[in-house]
Scaffold this motif. Structure first.
Motif, mmCIF file in Angstrom:
data_model
loop_
_atom_site.group_PDB
_atom_site.id
_atom_site.type_symbol
_atom_site.label_atom_id
_atom_site.label_comp_id
_atom_site.label_asym_id
_atom_site.label_seq_id
_atom_site.Cartn_x
_atom_site.Cartn_y
_atom_site.Cartn_z
ATOM 1 N N TYR A 69 0.851 -1.179 0.000
ATOM 2 C CA TYR A 69 0.000 0.000 0.000
ATOM 3 C C TYR A 69 0.888 1.230 0.000
ATOM 4 C CZ TYR A 69 0.655 1.116 4.991
ATOM 5 O OH TYR A 69 1.168 1.485 6.195
ATOM 6 N N PHE A 70 0.287 2.406 -0.183
ATOM 7 C CA PHE A 70 1.038 3.648 -0.235
ATOM 8 C C PHE A 70 0.671 4.508 0.955
ATOM 9 C CE2 PHE A 70 0.812 1.995 -4.488
ATOM 10 C CZ PHE A 70 2.136 2.032 -4.846
ATOM 11 N N ALA A 71 1.698 5.029 1.621
ATOM 12 C CA ALA A 71 1.518 5.854 2.819
ATOM 13 C C ALA A 71 2.709 6.801 2.911
ATOM 14 C CB ALA A 71 1.402 4.964 4.052
ATOM 15 N N GLY A 72 2.944 7.331 4.107
ATOM 16 C CA GLY A 72 4.071 8.230 4.327
ATOM 17 C C GLY A 72 5.395 7.499 4.244
ATOM 18 N N GLU A 73 6.505 8.251 4.295
ATOM 19 C CA GLU A 73 7.819 7.633 4.130
ATOM 20 C C GLU A 73 8.390 7.025 5.409
ATOM 21 O OE1 GLU A 73 11.311 10.248 3.475
ATOM 22 O OE2 GLU A 73 9.843 11.865 3.593
ATOM 23 N N GLU A 74 7.740 7.230 6.541
ATOM 24 C CA GLU A 74 8.218 6.654 7.798
ATOM 25 C C GLU A 74 7.837 5.181 7.880
ATOM 26 O OE1 GLU A 74 10.229 8.233 9.919
ATOM 27 O OE2 GLU A 74 10.124 9.878 8.483
ATOM 28 N N GLN A 75 8.739 4.375 8.425
ATOM 29 C CA GLN A 75 8.473 2.959 8.613
ATOM 30 C C GLN A 75 7.263 2.790 9.533
ATOM 31 O OE1 GLN A 75 10.531 1.114 6.331
ATOM 32 N NE2 GLN A 75 11.530 -0.024 7.929
ATOM 33 N N CYS A 76 6.332 1.927 9.162
ATOM 34 C CA CYS A 76 5.164 1.612 9.981
ATOM 35 C C CYS A 76 5.328 0.191 10.510
ATOM 36 C CB CYS A 76 3.880 1.699 9.160
ATOM 37 S SG CYS A 76 3.570 3.326 8.484
ATOM 38 N N GLU A 77 4.833 -0.061 11.690
ATOM 39 C CA GLU A 77 4.958 -1.387 12.281
ATOM 40 C C GLU A 77 4.346 -2.429 11.356
ATOM 41 O OE1 GLU A 77 3.720 -3.829 16.288
ATOM 42 O OE2 GLU A 77 3.853 -1.647 16.369
ATOM 43 N N GLY A 78 5.133 -3.435 11.050
ATOM 44 C CA GLY A 78 4.665 -4.534 10.205
ATOM 45 C C GLY A 78 4.849 -4.295 8.717
ATOM 46 N N TYR A 79 5.280 -3.093 8.334
ATOM 47 C CA TYR A 79 5.472 -2.775 6.924
ATOM 48 C C TYR A 79 6.864 -2.200 6.688
ATOM 49 C CZ TYR A 79 0.677 -3.746 5.725
ATOM 50 O OH TYR A 79 -0.509 -4.394 5.499
ATOM 51 N N GLN A 80 7.415 -2.526 5.548
ATOM 52 C CA GLN A 80 8.740 -2.058 5.160
ATOM 53 C C GLN A 80 8.584 -0.897 4.180
ATOM 54 O OE1 GLN A 80 11.117 -5.140 3.378
ATOM 55 N NE2 GLN A 80 12.801 -3.762 2.905
ATOM 56 N N THR A 81 9.240 0.209 4.469
ATOM 57 C CA THR A 81 9.189 1.392 3.620
ATOM 58 C C THR A 81 10.570 1.728 3.062
ATOM 59 O OG1 THR A 81 7.462 2.225 5.066
ATOM 60 C CG2 THR A 81 8.385 3.797 3.555
ATOM 61 N N HIS A 82 11.619 1.197 3.674
ATOM 62 C CA HIS A 82 12.993 1.438 3.249
ATOM 63 C C HIS A 82 13.538 0.146 2.658
ATOM 64 C CE1 HIS A 82 13.056 4.636 6.678
ATOM 65 N NE2 HIS A 82 12.302 5.000 5.661
ATOM 66 N N PHE A 83 14.081 0.247 1.436
ATOM 67 C CA PHE A 83 14.504 -0.932 0.684
ATOM 68 C C PHE A 83 15.946 -0.793 0.210
ATOM 69 C CE2 PHE A 83 10.025 0.008 -0.016
ATOM 70 C CZ PHE A 83 9.414 -1.180 0.366
ATOM 71 N N THR A 84 16.660 -1.927 0.130
ATOM 72 C CA THR A 84 17.981 -1.928 -0.487
ATOM 73 C C THR A 84 17.788 -1.903 -2.002
ATOM 74 O OG1 THR A 84 18.107 -4.340 -0.644
ATOM 75 C CG2 THR A 84 18.981 -3.315 1.384
#
Length: 112
Positions: A69-84
């Motif tokens: 899903y799409f949301a803000g750039e901050e990491q949310c519990e249970g979801y990854q927003t920062h990727f290698t």
């Protein structure tokens, strides 16, 4: 004295004149650790799909890696927003993500 050339991802030995020296993987890793630098492959990025929308950052479920899903750039519990970069390359291969990768804004995360 050694200096890290971030642009070219290499270590330069400096003396009376500057010279480049090729380091083995183990030597380079030891120097990176001594200088407190991340490995190039450890750099994390955000993926933003709309320039003007602050809630358009890709988030992937950490457990099953399928729910997105799409949301803000901050990491949310249970979801990854920062990727290698390797993870982004894998995401680009997925046909269930309708992302125009040519227009996606991929930015490095400063402190993950």
């Amino acid at each position: 004295m050694y200096k890290y050339d971030k642009e070219n991802d290499r270590i330069i030995k400096q003396g009376d004149y500057t010279e480049a020296r090729i380091f083995s993987h183990d030597e380079l890793q030891a120097l990176r650790e001594a200088l407190g630098l991340k490995q190039h492959s450890e750099q994390k990025y955000t993926v933003q799909v709309a320039k003007s929308d602050e809630t358009s950052f890709l988030n992937i479920n950490e457990n099953d890696k399928t729910d997105a899903y799409f949301a803000g750039e901050e990491q949310c519990e249970g979801y990854q927003t920062h990727f290698t970069q390797a993870e982004i390359d894998q995401l680009k291969q997925r046909d269930d993500l309708a992302i125009d990768w040519g227009k996606a804004i991929i930015k490095p995360v400063e402190d993950d």
